[in-house]
Enzyme design. Structure first.
Site, short mmCIF file in Angstrom:
data_model
loop_
_atom_site.label_atom_id
_atom_site.label_comp_id
_atom_site.label_asym_id
_atom_site.label_seq_id
_atom_site.Cartn_x
_atom_site.Cartn_y
_atom_site.Cartn_z
N CYS A 140 0.83 -1.21 0.00
CA CYS A 140 0.00 0.00 0.00
C CYS A 140 0.86 1.26 0.00
O CYS A 140 0.60 2.21 -0.76
CB CYS A 140 -0.92 -0.01 1.21
SG CYS A 140 -0.10 -0.50 2.75
N HIS A 220 -2.61 5.39 6.33
CA HIS A 220 -1.25 5.89 6.52
C HIS A 220 -1.22 7.36 6.09
O HIS A 220 -2.02 7.78 5.23
CB HIS A 220 -0.25 5.17 5.60
CG HIS A 220 -0.20 3.68 5.73
ND1 HIS A 220 0.17 3.05 6.89
CD2 HIS A 220 -0.43 2.70 4.82
CE1 HIS A 220 0.18 1.73 6.69
NE2 HIS A 220 -0.20 1.50 5.45
P1 NAD Z 1 -5.44 -10.96 6.00
O1 NAD Z 1 -4.88 -11.68 7.17
O2 NAD Z 1 -6.51 -9.93 6.22
O3 NAD Z 1 -6.02 -12.00 4.95
C1 NAD Z 1 -5.32 -13.17 4.60
C2 NAD Z 1 -6.32 -14.28 4.41
O4 NAD Z 1 -5.67 -15.43 3.92
C3 NAD Z 1 -7.02 -14.67 5.73
O5 NAD Z 1 -8.40 -14.80 5.48
C4 NAD Z 1 -6.37 -16.02 6.07
O6 NAD Z 1 -7.26 -16.87 6.77
C5 NAD Z 1 -6.12 -16.56 4.68
N1 NAD Z 1 -5.09 -17.60 4.60
C6 NAD Z 1 -4.08 -17.90 5.47
N2 NAD Z 1 -3.35 -18.92 4.99
C7 NAD Z 1 -3.92 -19.29 3.83
C8 NAD Z 1 -3.63 -20.31 2.87
N3 NAD Z 1 -2.60 -21.14 3.02
N4 NAD Z 1 -4.42 -20.42 1.79
C9 NAD Z 1 -5.47 -19.57 1.59
N5 NAD Z 1 -5.79 -18.60 2.47
C10 NAD Z 1 -5.01 -18.47 3.56
O7 NAD Z 1 -4.20 -10.33 5.25
P2 NAD Z 1 -4.20 -9.09 4.27
O8 NAD Z 1 -4.10 -7.85 5.08
O9 NAD Z 1 -5.31 -9.22 3.28
O10 NAD Z 1 -2.79 -9.26 3.58
C11 NAD Z 1 -2.60 -10.13 2.48
C12 NAD Z 1 -1.38 -9.67 1.70
O11 NAD Z 1 -1.64 -8.36 1.23
C13 NAD Z 1 -0.09 -9.60 2.50
O12 NAD Z 1 1.00 -9.86 1.64
C14 NAD Z 1 -0.05 -8.13 2.91
O13 NAD Z 1 1.26 -7.70 3.20
C15 NAD Z 1 -0.60 -7.49 1.68
N6 NAD Z 1 -1.17 -6.15 1.90
C16 NAD Z 1 -1.93 -5.89 2.99
C17 NAD Z 1 -2.42 -4.61 3.18
C18 NAD Z 1 -3.23 -4.25 4.39
O14 NAD Z 1 -3.18 -3.13 4.83
N7 NAD Z 1 -4.00 -5.14 4.95
C19 NAD Z 1 -2.15 -3.62 2.25
C20 NAD Z 1 -1.42 -3.93 1.10
C21 NAD Z 1 -0.91 -5.21 0.95
#
Ligand code: NAD
Length: 344
Positions: A140, A220
């Site tokens: 992000c 942020h």
């Molecule tokens: P999150 O924890 O909200 O969602 C991840 C999901 O994946 C959860 O529902 C979890 O149960 C599921 N999961 C876990 N292991 C799994 C597997 N083996 N197979 C399938 N599903 C599985 O996380 P998020 O915030 O959505 O982050 C996901 C990615 O996006 C990360 O790389 C993070 O760094 C990136 N990201 C997050 C944000 C943010 O602010 N949340 C912003 C930009 C990028």
């Protein structure tokens, strides 16, 4: 129609699934979940087919009364491309599965740059990922910085970027994150990882970033100083940035004094989940001293990478130009309409 699988239906995955479904040239094959929690329930209610991410846990879905369409291997096999929204590190672990099925995949910003063939921001390097097998939509913060840097580089050239990132401690649902009552230099030693991450998009850019974490969940906020390579004046910079569809220049009269107001406006305007897909730049903060440009911008961490994931699908599969894709994505999710009204 491009058939898109979503593996990992959390903060990012569920937003990308909704945005993909809104596109005229894409359909969602289904979403993979590890367990039958509230997000699995809303996925089913939203009409998405559910696939089990972990074979041994399949019976738990039946116990919760949730019917599965198959397991994640089926999802990957049936998809033209997969968006991996799994937690940091899990995406890289899944890479072998995607390669095995010869299905291109998009990983997210929590993965290391060396886990993928290329990193992506639509406004900056759309064409460079066509045909790649594994692409990372950068974080992000890196997305927010890159969207701002791209037009400034084109218009003025950039000598150096210095950015201080005041980062939210966690997302609203992340009850275990912090700080609760502190202001943390994070990391204490410079630079933060964000500068090198932006260099995966602009390899030759001189950029230093500093990071802090604060007790906030909404967005942020970046304090930016860019030394431009040529002279500029503040009004011209304002006009140049306002012409970018994913940069929202906040006019003073809206009286948005922070992330709380911005999110309130997004919710009042009917944005799904009060999502803010654009960088929000306070127009009045844009100041130029000689060749030094200063500004403040806010970035909604849960939302800005969502249109980027949609564009990355077309970029990898080579089905549209950058301009076509950005326009289609914006229109389909309602970003373009909002900006035409000059507000959300
Ligand atoms: P999150 O924890 O909200 O969602 C991840 C999901 O994946 C959860 O529902 C979890 O149960 C599921 N999961 C876990 N292991 C799994 C597997 N083996 N197979 C399938 N599903 C599985 O996380 P998020 O915030 O959505 O982050 C996901 C990615 O996006 C990360 O790389 C993070 O760094 C990136 N990201 C997050 C944000 C943010 O602010 N949340 C912003 C930009 C990028």
């Amino acid at each position: 129609m491009i058939r898109v699988g979503i593996n990992g239906y959390g903060t990012i995955g569920k937003r990308v699934a909704a945005a993909v479904r809104a596109q005229p040239d894409m359909s969602v094959v289904g979403v993979a979940k590890t367990r039958p929690n509230h997000e699995a329930a809303t996925a089913v209610d939203s009409g998405f087919d559910l696939y089990a991410a972990v074979e041994e846990r399949e019976p738990r879905f039946a116990e919760a009364g949730i019917e599965l369409a198959g397991d994640v291997e089926h999802l990957v096999a049936e998809s033209d491309i997969v968006v991996d929204g799994c937690p940091s590190g899990v995406g890289a672990e899944n890479a072998a599965m995607y390669r095995e099925h010869d299905t291109p995949a998009l990983l997210q910003g929590g993965e290391d740059a060396d886990a993928v063939d290329a990193s992506f921001v639509a406004r900056a390097n759309y064409d460079s990922v066509t045909g790649a097998e594994l692409v990372r939509v950068v974080s992000c913060n890196s997305t927010g910085l890159s969207r701002l840097i791209a037009p400034l580089r084109e218009e003025y050239g950039i000598e150096k970027v210095r950015a201080t990132l005041v980062r939210r401690g966690g997302d609203p649902a992340q009850s275990g994150r912090g700080p609760i009552n502190d202001i943390l230099p994070d990391p204490v030693a410079l630079p933060s990882h964000h500068g090198p991450d932006v260099n995966t998009i602009f390899p030759d850019l001189a950029i230093d970033t500093l990071g802090l974490k604060v007790p906030a969940t909404l967005m942020h906020t970046h304090s930016i100083n860019v030394t431009l390579a040529s002279e500029a004046d503040a009004e011209a910079v304002r006009e140049r940035l306002a012409a970018e569809s994913r940069l929202f220049l906040i006019p003073g009269w809206l009286d948005l004094d922070g992330a709380g107001d911005i999110k309130e406006l997004a919710g009042d305007a009917g944005r799904p989940r009060a999502d803010v897909w654009e960088n929000c730049i306070w127009g009045e903060s844009i100041t130029v001293e000689g060749r030094d440009l200063y500004l403040f911008q806010a970035v909604h961490q849960e939302a800005d990478v969502v249109p980027e994931n949609v564009d990355a699908i077309r970029a990898v599969l080579g089905t549209a130009s950058a301009a076509e894709s950005i326009r289609t994505t914006n229109e389909a999710i309602g970003l373009e309409d909002s900006l035409e009204r000059g507000q959300f």
